[in-house]
Motif scaffolding. Sequence first.
Motif, PDB file in Angstrom:
ATOM      1  N   ASN A  42      12.121  -0.863  -8.894  1.00 25.69           N
ATOM      2  CA  ASN A  42      10.759  -0.358  -8.722  1.00 25.69           C
ATOM      3  C   ASN A  42       9.709  -1.441  -8.527  1.00 25.69           C
ATOM      4  O   ASN A  42       8.544  -1.127  -8.272  1.00 25.69           O
ATOM      5  CB  ASN A  42      10.354   0.562  -9.879  1.00 25.69           C
ATOM      6  N   LEU A  43      10.091  -2.704  -8.615  1.00 22.58           N
ATOM      7  CA  LEU A  43       9.105  -3.769  -8.434  1.00 22.58           C
ATOM      8  C   LEU A  43       8.700  -3.927  -6.976  1.00 22.58           C
ATOM      9  O   LEU A  43       7.657  -4.507  -6.688  1.00 22.58           O
ATOM     10  CB  LEU A  43       9.610  -5.074  -9.047  1.00 22.58           C
ATOM     11  N   ASN A  44       9.476  -3.344  -6.071  1.00 23.14           N
ATOM     12  CA  ASN A  44       9.068  -3.300  -4.666  1.00 23.14           C
ATOM     13  C   ASN A  44       7.834  -2.415  -4.471  1.00 23.14           C
ATOM     14  O   ASN A  44       7.163  -2.504  -3.455  1.00 23.14           O
ATOM     15  CB  ASN A  44      10.212  -2.796  -3.782  1.00 23.14           C
ATOM     16  N   LEU A  45       7.505  -1.602  -5.463  1.00 25.38           N
ATOM     17  CA  LEU A  45       6.349  -0.702  -5.390  1.00 25.38           C
ATOM     18  C   LEU A  45       5.096  -1.280  -6.049  1.00 25.38           C
ATOM     19  O   LEU A  45       4.081  -0.584  -6.169  1.00 25.38           O
ATOM     20  CB  LEU A  45       6.689   0.643  -6.042  1.00 25.38           C
ATOM     21  N   LEU A  46       5.162  -2.537  -6.483  1.00 24.29           N
ATOM     22  CA  LEU A  46       3.989  -3.142  -7.131  1.00 24.29           C
ATOM     23  C   LEU A  46       2.777  -3.065  -6.214  1.00 24.29           C
ATOM     24  O   LEU A  46       2.881  -3.191  -4.999  1.00 24.29           O
ATOM     25  CB  LEU A  46       4.270  -4.603  -7.492  1.00 24.29           C
ATOM     26  N   GLY A  47       1.641  -2.870  -6.816  1.00 26.09           N
ATOM     27  CA  GLY A  47       0.387  -2.736  -6.078  1.00 26.09           C
ATOM     28  C   GLY A  47      -0.017  -1.281  -5.934  1.00 26.09           C
ATOM     29  O   GLY A  47      -1.197  -0.967  -5.872  1.00 26.09           O
ATOM     30  N   THR A  48       0.990  -0.401  -5.892  1.00 22.53           N
ATOM     31  CA  THR A  48       0.699   1.034  -5.785  1.00 22.53           C
ATOM     32  C   THR A  48       1.266   1.813  -6.964  1.00 22.53           C
ATOM     33  O   THR A  48       0.774   2.890  -7.278  1.00 22.53           O
ATOM     34  CB  THR A  48       1.282   1.626  -4.487  1.00 22.53           C
ATOM     35  N   ARG A  49       2.277   1.311  -7.615  1.00 20.81           N
ATOM     36  CA  ARG A  49       2.913   1.997  -8.742  1.00 20.81           C
ATOM     37  C   ARG A  49       2.150   1.695 -10.024  1.00 20.81           C
ATOM     38  O   ARG A  49       2.110   0.562 -10.479  1.00 20.81           O
ATOM     39  CB  ARG A  49       4.358   1.529  -8.899  1.00 20.81           C
ATOM     40  N   GLN A  50       1.551   2.695 -10.614  1.00 18.48           N
ATOM     41  CA  GLN A  50       0.830   2.582 -11.879  1.00 18.48           C
ATOM     42  C   GLN A  50       0.020   1.282 -11.968  1.00 18.48           C
ATOM     43  O   GLN A  50       0.266   0.443 -12.831  1.00 18.48           O
ATOM     44  CB  GLN A  50       1.803   2.667 -13.056  1.00 18.48           C
ATOM     45  N   PRO A  51      -0.965   1.106 -11.103  1.00 16.62           N
ATOM     46  CA  PRO A  51      -1.734  -0.144 -11.130  1.00 16.62           C
ATOM     47  C   PRO A  51      -2.459  -0.376 -12.455  1.00 16.62           C
ATOM     48  O   PRO A  51      -2.738  -1.528 -12.802  1.00 16.62           O
ATOM     49  CB  PRO A  51      -2.711   0.001  -9.963  1.00 16.62           C
ATOM     50  N   GLU A  52      -2.714   0.682 -13.201  1.00 17.17           N
ATOM     51  CA  GLU A  52      -3.345   0.516 -14.515  1.00 17.17           C
ATOM     52  C   GLU A  52      -2.406  -0.166 -15.500  1.00 17.17           C
ATOM     53  O   GLU A  52      -2.848  -0.760 -16.484  1.00 17.17           O
ATOM     54  CB  GLU A  52      -3.822   1.870 -15.073  1.00 17.17           C
ATOM     55  N   VAL A  53      -1.105  -0.133 -15.253  1.00 18.03           N
ATOM     56  CA  VAL A  53      -0.118  -0.791 -16.111  1.00 18.03           C
ATOM     57  C   VAL A  53       0.338  -2.113 -15.504  1.00 18.03           C
ATOM     58  O   VAL A  53       0.407  -3.128 -16.182  1.00 18.03           O
ATOM     59  CB  VAL A  53       1.114   0.128 -16.341  1.00 18.03           C
TER      60      VAL A  53
END
Length: 144
Positions: free
Chosen positions: A11-22
């Motif tokens: 799931n780190l390929n989704l950084l920037g859009t995946r739960q940006p508050e976390v």
Amino acid sequence: MTSLLILNGPNLNLLGTRQPEVYGKTTLNDIEAMCAAHAQRLNIRVSCLQSNHEGALIDAIHAAKGTHDGIVLNAGAFTHTSIALMDAIASVELPVIELHLSNIHAREAFRHKSYIAPVALGQICGFGAAGYGLAIDALMAHLS
């Protein structure tokens, strides 16, 4: 020349859009560029790899022996479930820094258990993308 593997899990390929508050708004491409720039300043080489597949991460850890001098590993959720990753790390006898963007100890109880920690040189968590530079510096201090 010292060479480090920066290994990112599911799931780190989704950084920037995946739960940006976390996890923040920084993308994985941004992090990889930050790691490359930091490595250039230190006159070392980094290779970056991300996979959502446990076996691919294990293969990368195995392949690191004899190729890299250390590993920065953000295993994501596999941190809390993968005895196989723990065994792979123990098998290659390379220094590994366990890394997490968020503070896993301030989150859900299931995130408090790490199978990586017992075989890691140390753990860096809660500093967001800046943790990657900290991990590179920690590995370099250990290797020198």
